[in-house]
Scaffold this motif. Structure first.
Motif, mmCIF file in Angstrom:
data_model
loop_
_atom_site.group_PDB
_atom_site.id
_atom_site.type_symbol
_atom_site.label_atom_id
_atom_site.label_comp_id
_atom_site.label_asym_id
_atom_site.label_seq_id
_atom_site.Cartn_x
_atom_site.Cartn_y
_atom_site.Cartn_z
ATOM 1 N N ARG A 53 -48.529 -49.560 -13.987
ATOM 2 C CA ARG A 53 -49.521 -48.963 -13.095
ATOM 3 C C ARG A 53 -49.363 -47.437 -13.057
ATOM 4 O O ARG A 53 -50.336 -46.699 -13.163
ATOM 5 N N ARG A 54 -48.129 -46.962 -12.943
ATOM 6 C CA ARG A 54 -47.898 -45.518 -12.919
ATOM 7 C C ARG A 54 -48.314 -44.861 -14.239
ATOM 8 O O ARG A 54 -48.904 -43.774 -14.253
ATOM 9 N N GLU A 55 -48.014 -45.515 -15.347
ATOM 10 C CA GLU A 55 -48.396 -44.978 -16.653
ATOM 11 C C GLU A 55 -49.919 -44.972 -16.793
ATOM 12 O O GLU A 55 -50.504 -44.021 -17.319
ATOM 13 N N LEU A 56 -50.566 -45.999 -16.307
ATOM 14 C CA LEU A 56 -52.019 -46.057 -16.344
ATOM 15 C C LEU A 56 -52.619 -44.927 -15.504
ATOM 16 O O LEU A 56 -53.569 -44.269 -15.922
ATOM 17 N N GLU A 57 -52.051 -44.689 -14.347
ATOM 18 C CA GLU A 57 -52.509 -43.578 -13.503
ATOM 19 C C GLU A 57 -52.315 -42.237 -14.210
ATOM 20 O O GLU A 57 -53.186 -41.360 -14.158
ATOM 21 N N ARG A 58 -51.187 -42.090 -14.875
ATOM 22 C CA ARG A 58 -50.921 -40.835 -15.603
ATOM 23 C C ARG A 58 -51.936 -40.641 -16.712
ATOM 24 O O ARG A 58 -52.480 -39.548 -16.893
ATOM 25 N N LEU A 59 -52.215 -41.695 -17.445
ATOM 26 C CA LEU A 59 -53.161 -41.594 -18.566
ATOM 27 C C LEU A 59 -54.580 -41.316 -18.093
ATOM 28 O O LEU A 59 -55.314 -40.571 -18.756
ATOM 29 N N THR A 60 -54.975 -41.897 -16.997
ATOM 30 C CA THR A 60 -56.348 -41.687 -16.515
ATOM 31 C C THR A 60 -56.511 -40.329 -15.860
ATOM 32 O O THR A 60 -57.627 -39.831 -15.738
ATOM 33 N N ALA A 61 -55.435 -39.698 -15.448
ATOM 34 C CA ALA A 61 -55.505 -38.368 -14.841
ATOM 35 C C ALA A 61 -55.645 -37.265 -15.900
ATOM 36 O O ALA A 61 -55.989 -36.138 -15.563
ATOM 37 N N GLN A 62 -55.389 -37.586 -17.124
ATOM 38 C CA GLN A 62 -55.441 -36.580 -18.198
ATOM 39 C C GLN A 62 -56.855 -36.213 -18.553
ATOM 40 O O GLN A 62 -57.773 -36.883 -18.501
#
Length: 62
Positions: A53-62
């Motif tokens: 979930r955290r990695e997904l959030e990081r990727l979508t914030a880019q």
């Protein structure tokens, strides 16, 4: 196993899983968010699901 060891051992797989989930966003459109939620719910252990979930959030914030 310590939390740090757990994270180190699963970081790459969590990144791969997050990218897999993100790759479906265009295909699923408005259904993507509920689908992702259900996919994250199925992951275990919970600490691994949180990593994805955290990695997904990081990727979508880019």
């Amino acid at each position: 196993m310590s939390r740090a060891e757990f994270h180190q051992q699963r970081a790459e797989q969590a990144s791969i899983e997050a990218r897999r989930l993100l790759a479906e966003r265009e295909t699923l459109g408005a259904r993507w968010l509920p689908w992702v939620a259900s996919e994250l719910y199925r992951l275990s252990p919970a600490a691994y699901a949180a990593m994805v979930r955290r990695e997904l959030e990081r990727l979508t914030a880019q």
